[in-house]
Design an enzyme around this catalytic site. Structure first.
Site, PDB file in Angstrom:
ATOM      1  N   HIS A   1       0.839  -1.207   0.000  1.00 30.32           N
ATOM      2  CA  HIS A   1       0.000   0.000   0.000  1.00 30.32           C
ATOM      3  C   HIS A   1       0.869   1.250   0.000  1.00 30.32           C
ATOM      4  CE1 HIS A   1       0.563   1.060   4.360  1.00 30.32           C
ATOM      5  NE2 HIS A   1       0.702  -0.239   4.508  1.00 30.32           N
TER       6      HIS A   1
ATOM      7  N   ASP B   1      -0.774   4.297   0.868  1.00 33.10           N
ATOM      8  CA  ASP B   1      -1.374   5.261   1.793  1.00 33.10           C
ATOM      9  C   ASP B   1      -0.636   5.232   3.125  1.00 33.10           C
ATOM     10  OD1 ASP B   1      -2.596   2.635   2.149  1.00 33.10           O
ATOM     11  OD2 ASP B   1      -4.045   3.586   3.505  1.00 33.10           O
TER      12      ASP B   1
ATOM     13  N   ASP C   1       6.500   2.293   6.626  1.00 33.96           N
ATOM     14  CA  ASP C   1       5.199   1.650   6.431  1.00 33.96           C
ATOM     15  C   ASP C   1       4.398   2.381   5.360  1.00 33.96           C
ATOM     16  OD1 ASP C   1       2.901   0.141   6.756  1.00 33.96           O
ATOM     17  OD2 ASP C   1       2.328   1.059   8.655  1.00 33.96           O
TER      18      ASP C   1
ATOM     19  N   GLU D   1      -5.013   0.843   2.929  1.00 33.40           N
ATOM     20  CA  GLU D   1      -4.684  -0.216   3.886  1.00 33.40           C
ATOM     21  C   GLU D   1      -4.801   0.306   5.306  1.00 33.40           C
ATOM     22  OE1 GLU D   1      -2.454  -2.906   6.497  1.00 33.40           O
ATOM     23  OE2 GLU D   1      -2.007  -0.804   6.128  1.00 33.40           O
ATOM     24  N   GLU D   2      -4.453   1.580   5.494  1.00 31.21           N
ATOM     25  CA  GLU D   2      -4.478   2.167   6.838  1.00 31.21           C
ATOM     26  C   GLU D   2      -5.894   2.605   7.245  1.00 31.21           C
ATOM     27  OE1 GLU D   2      -2.009   1.806   8.600  1.00 31.21           O
ATOM     28  OE2 GLU D   2      -0.138   2.063   7.495  1.00 31.21           O
TER      29      GLU D   2
ATOM     30  N   GLU E   1       4.785  -5.793   3.807  1.00 37.79           N
ATOM     31  CA  GLU E   1       4.696  -5.040   5.068  1.00 37.79           C
ATOM     32  C   GLU E   1       5.965  -5.214   5.906  1.00 37.79           C
ATOM     33  OE1 GLU E   1       2.536  -3.056   6.560  1.00 37.79           O
ATOM     34  OE2 GLU E   1       0.668  -3.299   5.448  1.00 37.79           O
TER      35      GLU E   1
ATOM     36  N   HIS F   1       4.352   4.622  11.981  1.00 38.22           N
ATOM     37  CA  HIS F   1       3.279   5.407  12.625  1.00 38.22           C
ATOM     38  C   HIS F   1       3.827   6.404  13.661  1.00 38.22           C
ATOM     39  CE1 HIS F   1      -0.289   2.504  11.556  1.00 38.22           C
ATOM     40  NE2 HIS F   1       0.661   2.477  10.635  1.00 38.22           N
TER      41      HIS F   1
END
Length: 386
Positions: free
Chosen positions: A75, A77, A108, A141-142, A170, A359
């Site tokens: 992903h 995003d 990520d 995805e998030e 990931e 994150h």
């Protein structure tokens, strides 16, 4: 046969260009457009599979009905920046310093996407395989993930497109690149429970029906229950009580309602259906014992799954060991990922970078690891199509 005129794709440069795209879920931010341009130039057939405001990209090199097809999933995003003033580097600047690339999504997982895109492009340019390479990249995805990888898989099924196996890029490594491959994931579900009694004066409790003691009993029953003691590939399932609330600031009122929220992370000893049935029976027991009404809302984020150790995990583990010198653990730890959707399409494992800073403020990635990850993915492709 080798096409030596091809200049290898620099995965760090590609990561940097992706990080500069402000693709906070569900904004595309230019990230998928950038990848589509790179992949199209390398001879991939690209198709934007957007659904309900979510942007997704499907890319395939080789024939649709190829005898063997290797897939990557990832992903572009990213989660929000948070307090921008707390960052020491611009969150979308992709600055490089001290051997690291800094920015939201650096770990990520724009680096993972860049690494597998670079590996795939180099592979088809330098050693065109007898088969197909498929990339499925989502912009959701998030977020709720309802129209991301799921939309791509729905579209693939409708078009007769397929992956025989899939690697999700990931971040999977706890400490060092190479130390862990994910061969499955726990399921996740949440329940929002409301118990309703009768409001009244706290000096006259017999005239009210207090939902708080009922909720206290219920929460204790749920939290002290052992769901299981683990299975072959999984740790024991867990239930966490994450919220209890009445919204009552006074001392002289017994409130009418009490709310609680629980989150269950479950292994392959359970399905969300049997856990829901168990949960409902506990709630009904306590409700009738205390004479209160109950209302429950349940959301299932994913079922547990495992891809038993075999050809796919060995393929990945051998490539990891060859490039890093580390024999990776095969694990099912952590939260959920889009592998929970891919597993319904084909065997799937996950392997990617060290996830420590994902994150967080000042998210960053080790530049040497990005190069190494590309080399691992390239070796996986070489071995798969050998």
């Amino acid at each position: 046969m080798s096409h030596s005129s091809h200049a290898p794709v620099d995965p760090v440069d590609l990561t940097a260009r992706l990080v500069r795209c402000p693709s906070i879920t569900p904004a595309e931010g230019g990230a998928l457009e950038l990848l589509e341009a790179e992949l199209s130039r390398a001879g991939f057939t690209c198709k934007r599979v957007d659904r309900a405001g979510t942007c997704n990209l499907f890319a395939r090199w080789g024939e649709k009905g190829a005898a063997s097809s290797f897939g990557f999933n990832g992903h572009t995003d990213v989660v929000p920046v948070g307090d921008e003033a707390a960052w020491t580097k611009p969150p979308f600047g992709a600055e490089i310093s001290n051997g690291h690339l800094w920015g939201r999504g650096a770990t990520d997982m724009k680096s993972g996407v860049a690494a597998f895109a670079a590996a795939a492009i180099d592979h088809v340019k330098e050693t065109p395989p007898d088969g197909a390479i498929v990339l499925t990249i989502t912009g959701d995805e998030e977020g709720d993930a309802t129209d991301g990888t799921v939309a791509l898989l729905d579209w693939m099924q409708s078009q007769g497109e397929r992956m025989d196996v899939c690697l999700v890029g990931e971040p999977t490594c706890p400490e060092t690149l190479g130390d862990m491959i994910k061969i499955g994931r726990r399921g996740s579900m949440s329940a929002w429970i409301t118990l309703t009694g009768v409001q009244g004066h706290s000096a006259y409790p017999h005239r009210a029906r207090n939902p708080l003691p009922a909720m206290a009993r219920l929460v204790d029953r749920l939290a002290s229950h052992t769901l299981d003691s683990g299975t072959d590939h999984f740790d024991p399932s867990t239930l966490a009580v994450v919220n209890i609330d009445t919204g009552n600031p006074t001392t002289n009122v017994i409130p009418a309602e009490c709310h609680a929220t629980v989150n269950i992370r479950f292994n392959d000893a359970h399905s969300s259906d049997n856990l829901t049935a168990w949960l409902m029976s506990q709630i009904e027991d306590v409700s009738s014992e205390f004479g209160v009404q109950s209302d429950v809302k349940i959301k299932v984020s994913g079922e547990s799954f495992v891809t038993p150790p075999g050809a796919l995990s060995s393929l990945v583990a051998n490539a990891v060991k060859a490039e890093t010198g580390i024999a990776p653990d095969l694990s099912t730890t952590g939260g959920t990922s889009d592998a929970r959707f891919v597993k319904d399409h084909c065997p799937v494992v996950e392997f990617g970078l060290v996830g420590k800073s994902m994150h967080q403020v000042d998210e960053h990635v080790d530049i040497a690891d990005v190069h190494k990850l590309k080399a691992i993915y390239r070796r996986i492709l070489t071995d798969y199509f050998r």
